[in-house]
Design a protein around this motif. Structure first.
Motif, PDB file in Angstrom:
ATOM      1  N   ARG A 212       0.804  -1.221   0.000  1.00 55.92           N
ATOM      2  CA  ARG A 212       0.000   0.000   0.000  1.00 55.92           C
ATOM      3  C   ARG A 212       0.843   1.281   0.000  1.00 55.92           C
ATOM      4  O   ARG A 212       0.650   2.170  -0.830  1.00 55.92           O
ATOM      5  N   CYS A 213       1.776   1.391   0.927  1.00 57.73           N
ATOM      6  CA  CYS A 213       2.518   2.658   1.060  1.00 57.73           C
ATOM      7  C   CYS A 213       3.521   2.899  -0.073  1.00 57.73           C
ATOM      8  O   CYS A 213       3.513   3.980  -0.663  1.00 57.73           O
ATOM      9  N   PRO A 214       4.379   1.929  -0.408  1.00 57.32           N
ATOM     10  CA  PRO A 214       5.286   2.174  -1.539  1.00 57.32           C
ATOM     11  C   PRO A 214       4.536   2.445  -2.846  1.00 57.32           C
ATOM     12  O   PRO A 214       5.058   3.140  -3.722  1.00 57.32           O
ATOM     13  N   SER A 215       3.324   1.927  -2.968  1.00 56.35           N
ATOM     14  CA  SER A 215       2.551   2.190  -4.187  1.00 56.35           C
ATOM     15  C   SER A 215       2.154   3.664  -4.275  1.00 56.35           C
ATOM     16  O   SER A 215       1.756   4.144  -5.324  1.00 56.35           O
ATOM     17  N   HIS A 216       2.225   4.359  -3.133  1.00 51.62           N
ATOM     18  CA  HIS A 216       1.947   5.795  -3.118  1.00 51.62           C
ATOM     19  C   HIS A 216       3.201   6.592  -2.805  1.00 51.62           C
ATOM     20  O   HIS A 216       3.147   7.666  -2.209  1.00 51.62           O
ATOM     21  N   PHE A 217       4.335   6.010  -3.152  1.00 56.85           N
ATOM     22  CA  PHE A 217       5.625   6.666  -2.997  1.00 56.85           C
ATOM     23  C   PHE A 217       5.957   7.024  -1.546  1.00 56.85           C
ATOM     24  O   PHE A 217       6.541   8.047  -1.255  1.00 56.85           O
ATOM     25  N   ASN A 218       5.547   6.147  -0.618  1.00 53.69           N
ATOM     26  CA  ASN A 218       5.967   6.294   0.769  1.00 53.69           C
ATOM     27  C   ASN A 218       6.701   5.028   1.177  1.00 53.69           C
ATOM     28  O   ASN A 218       6.396   3.956   0.675  1.00 53.69           O
ATOM     29  N   GLY A 219       7.630   5.158   2.098  1.00 53.83           N
ATOM     30  CA  GLY A 219       8.256   3.961   2.633  1.00 53.83           C
ATOM     31  C   GLY A 219       7.252   3.198   3.480  1.00 53.83           C
ATOM     32  O   GLY A 219       6.310   3.780   4.018  1.00 53.83           O
ATOM     33  N   CYS A 220       7.454   1.905   3.584  1.00 55.73           N
ATOM     34  CA  CYS A 220       6.602   1.074   4.447  1.00 55.73           C
ATOM     35  C   CYS A 220       7.006   1.327   5.893  1.00 55.73           C
ATOM     36  O   CYS A 220       8.182   1.313   6.231  1.00 55.73           O
ATOM     37  N   ASP A 221       5.993   1.562   6.777  1.00 54.61           N
ATOM     38  CA  ASP A 221       6.264   1.787   8.195  1.00 54.61           C
ATOM     39  C   ASP A 221       6.178   0.501   9.007  1.00 54.61           C
ATOM     40  O   ASP A 221       6.259   0.534  10.230  1.00 54.61           O
ATOM     41  N   GLY A 222       5.926  -0.588   8.323  1.00 55.51           N
ATOM     42  CA  GLY A 222       5.925  -1.872   9.021  1.00 55.51           C
ATOM     43  C   GLY A 222       4.672  -2.163   9.815  1.00 55.51           C
ATOM     44  O   GLY A 222       4.731  -2.894  10.796  1.00 55.51           O
ATOM     45  N   CYS A 223       3.527  -1.637   9.387  1.00 52.57           N
ATOM     46  CA  CYS A 223       2.326  -1.821  10.213  1.00 52.57           C
ATOM     47  C   CYS A 223       1.842  -3.265  10.227  1.00 52.57           C
ATOM     48  O   CYS A 223       1.086  -3.651  11.095  1.00 52.57           O
ATOM     49  N   PHE A 224       2.289  -4.079   9.262  1.00 51.68           N
ATOM     50  CA  PHE A 224       1.894  -5.495   9.264  1.00 51.68           C
ATOM     51  C   PHE A 224       2.783  -6.333  10.185  1.00 51.68           C
ATOM     52  O   PHE A 224       2.582  -7.525  10.323  1.00 51.68           O
ATOM     53  N   GLY A 225       3.773  -5.708  10.757  1.00 52.87           N
ATOM     54  CA  GLY A 225       4.642  -6.457  11.660  1.00 52.87           C
ATOM     55  C   GLY A 225       5.709  -7.232  10.899  1.00 52.87           C
ATOM     56  O   GLY A 225       5.662  -7.346   9.680  1.00 52.87           O
ATOM     57  N   PRO A 226       6.689  -7.751  11.650  1.00 49.71           N
ATOM     58  CA  PRO A 226       7.827  -8.389  10.998  1.00 49.71           C
ATOM     59  C   PRO A 226       7.466  -9.699  10.314  1.00 49.71           C
ATOM     60  O   PRO A 226       6.622 -10.446  10.792  1.00 49.71           O
TER      61      PRO A 226
END
Ligand code: SF4
Ligand code: SF4
Ligand code: SF4
Ligand code: SF4
Ligand code: SF4
Lengths: 251, 352
Positions: free
Chosen positions: A196-210
């Motif tokens: 979701r986030c990289p598709s909008h040119f943002n880094g992933c913040d890891g909300c899905f967990g490791p």
């Protein structure tokens, strides 16, 4: 065969995961046709405390009273599913779970500290058996529906066991990390959000967990190369999945 | 072989003409620094050979072997139904030699013991128009013998300055050219000389070179090398290198079930041997337990096993895996290190 009885519950959180379920507008009728929603705090006012086939629980346990509520839900449910980062890892509420509660309360509430019933913010599995967890902050609607499908077919759920990067590349996204030096936790975060986030040119913040076997040490190494210091990296990792075992050892 | 000449001033007209053979897809900007094969809406957005486009994020395998592909649908009344929907014919315009070579490799893989109908029915629907290119620092197709293709294209455009020499590879290609004959002219001796000059100069343009002679045997001898642990420590097992690789073909098949509790879809999705579940079997046993085992497996499958099965390595030297690896793993450096040419993969090989 009677329809499975389902309950959707909330502990301390923003209730975003429940909202995500409510957002399944196109599918709500199908859901209502397939299961009997006995309890759903956000959607209905009459929520009897009967036996359940499936309980979905969002939120973090932050008070003794919530431990009791959770145990009671567990007791009357055949299957208990943790939904979202809070229920799975403690989420945002547990960001500083390692800080001594008593001291923290005194700093925030001063003389009234003793009146505040909060305990160390913890994920559900610390208190009860969790049969399955849906990741995300909030969860992905598509994953909720997929899980429900598996459960209703009596099948064990199959979800990705690999990092966000794979989904990101399947979508042919330009890599924000490699091409633009934007910090991204995609390489150590479990997939499922369709990047979701990289598709909008943002880094992933890891909300899905490791992801399983996340290479945390290498993430530290790469993030340092992108200009972050260890403390910033540690904090980044502790936003959504602070209690995850792999994030406990710093590099 | 029929060869004609297309002036660069006629290229856009030719692209328009190609639209009568199918939806034209060609490399265009994707993101700020990258490119991707996308449907052509505005010819001026095309990246042609002199615009220095080197590699698209994903190779053209995405058209034949889709990242996510619904194979069939099932429901109680209807049983199993093929989910394939006849797609409009497509023309891929501007495919480089390495990627064409990779498709010829995938053809052999998917035509193996069990012919993959999903792949081949799309293969028939999609025309390939090749285009010459200029290598960047990641390209090493010349070392892998894929910098030049004799087949695998309907047409192939070679840049000779003001125009392209157009090689006709198939009867479909011939139709494409002969139905627009006013756009083409005959080439002359000067064009032949320029073409030869360019192909002779081409190998000198590569900064990245590697010699894979003897590699399969050396990989055997180095099976227990410490390099695998070292790489296992570095690698994220993120699978990017497989996703972007034009010859990685692994997929996983899963059923997605509907909430009616009765119907669903069977989907296949690009998989990677870097993923933990790839070699996991019943009971949770895993043939490739550690990250390093998985890293090694990918390397061996590309550079050794493929050699045994198909007589060549499956790597076409497109440079995608090295360019896109978030752990900065340099695959040419790996080959050199294993062969004993350099002591460290990261010396003088860093990307940035
Ligand atoms: S943008 Fe992030 S998630 Fe996407 S490929 Fe790059 S590192 Fe991975
Ligand atoms: S890209 Fe990362 S932060 Fe964004 S939704 Fe996915 S897992 Fe969460
Ligand atoms: S892209 Fe790099 S980090 Fe990711 S799996 Fe491949 S080698 Fe490992
Ligand atoms: S292994 Fe790397 S360089 Fe070789 S074909 Fe695959 S992506 Fe390209
Ligand atoms: S290298 Fe790995 S992902 Fe690629 S084709 Fe071979 S086994 Fe599959």
């Amino acid at each position: 065969m009677p329809k499975p009885k389902v309950g959707i519950f909330s502990l301390t959180c923003c209730e975003g995961c429940q909202l995500e379920i409510l957002n399944c507008e196109d599918e709500l009728l199908d859901i209502a046709g397939a299961v009997d929603i006995v309890s759903f705090g956000m959607a209905q006012s009459n929520n009897p405390e009967t036996a359940l086939d499936i309980a979905f629980v969002e939120g973090t346990v932050v008070m003794e009273s919530e431990v009791e509520i959770l145990k009671a839900i567990r007791e009357r449910s055949t299957t208990l599913i943790a939904i979202g980062a809070c229920a799975t890892y403690g989420g945002v509420a547990a960001m500083n779970y390692e800080v001594n509660r008593k001291e923290l309360k005194e700093v925030v509430y001063g003389a009234d500290a003793a009146l505040i019933p909060s305990i160390t913010p913890s994920p559900l599995h610390k208190f009860v058996k969790v049969d399955f967890s849906l990741q995300g902050c909030p969860i992905e609607k598509s994953q909720f529906l997929k899980l429900l499908g598996y459960l209703l077919h009596g099948d064990s759920p199959i979800f990705p066991d690999y990092p966000v990067c794979a989904e990101c590349k399947r979508k042919e996204n330009e890599c924000v990390l490699v091409q633009h030096n934007i910090p991204c936790m995609g390489p150590i975060t479990v997939a499922g959000c369709d990047a979701r986030c990289p598709s909008h040119f943002n880094g992933c913040d890891g909300c899905f967990g490791p992801v399983d076997e996340a290479n945390v040490a290498m993430e530290y190494h790469v993030m340092r190369e992108k200009g972050m210091d260890n403390d910033e990296i540690r904090r980044m990792m502790h936003v959504f999945a602070p209690t995850a075992e792999v994030f406990k050892k710093d590099e | 072989m029929k060869i004609v000449k297309l002036s660069k001033t006629n290229v856009f007209q030719f692209v328009d003409h190609l639209k009568s053979f199918g939806e034209v897809h060609a490399p265009q900007r994707k993101g700020k620094k990258s490119s991707a094969f996308q449907p052509v809406k505005d010819n001026s957005k095309l990246l042609l050979s002199d615009e220095n486009y080197t590699r698209t994020i994903l190779p053209i395998k995405k058209y034949f072997h889709k990242p996510i592909d619904t194979l069939l649908k099932f429901s109680p009344g209807k049983g199993f139904e093929d989910a394939y929907e006849e797609e409009e014919a497509k023309v891929l315009f501007g495919v480089h030699s390495c990627d064409i070579s990779a498709i010829l490799t995938l053809d052999r893989v998917f035509a193996g013991k069990y012919v993959d109908t999903y792949y081949f029915r799309r293969r028939k629907q999609i025309a390939i128009i090749g285009m010459s290119c200029i290598p960047d620092e990641y390209c090493y197709c010349h070392s892998m013998g894929t910098d030049f293709v004799e087949d695998g294209f309907d047409l192939f455009l070679s840049d000779i300055g003001e125009s392209y020499l157009v090689k006709v590879g198939t009867s479909l290609g011939d139709d494409m050219v002969s139905t627009a004959s006013d756009l083409f002219i005959d080439y002359d001796e000067k064009d032949t000389d320029e073409y030869k000059r360019r192909i002779n100069e081409f190998p000198t343009l590569f900064v990245t070179k590697v010699d894979e002679t003897n590699l399969p045997a050396i990989l055997d001898m180095e099976y227990k090398s410490e390099i695998w642990e070292e790489m296992g420590d570095r690698c994220f097992n993120c699978g990017i290198c497989s996703m972007v690789c034009p010859t990685c073909f692994c997929f996983d098949v899963n059923d997605e079930l509907c909430i009616d509790g009765e119907s669903g879809e069977r989907k296949r999705c690009w998989d990677s041997c870097l993923f933990k579940s790839h070699a996991m079997v019943a009971g949770g046993h895993n043939f490739r337990e550690k990250r390093s085992d998985r890293f090694k497996h990918r390397f061996l499958h590309k550079h050794q096993e493929f050699m045994g099965e198909f007589g060549r390595t499956s790597c076409v030297g497109c440079g995608r895996c090295t360019q896109d690896c978030p752990a900065d793993i340099h695959f040419v450096g790996m080959v050199k290190r294993i062969k004993g040419d350099i002591a460290c993969v990261y010396e003088g090989n860093n990307k940035k």
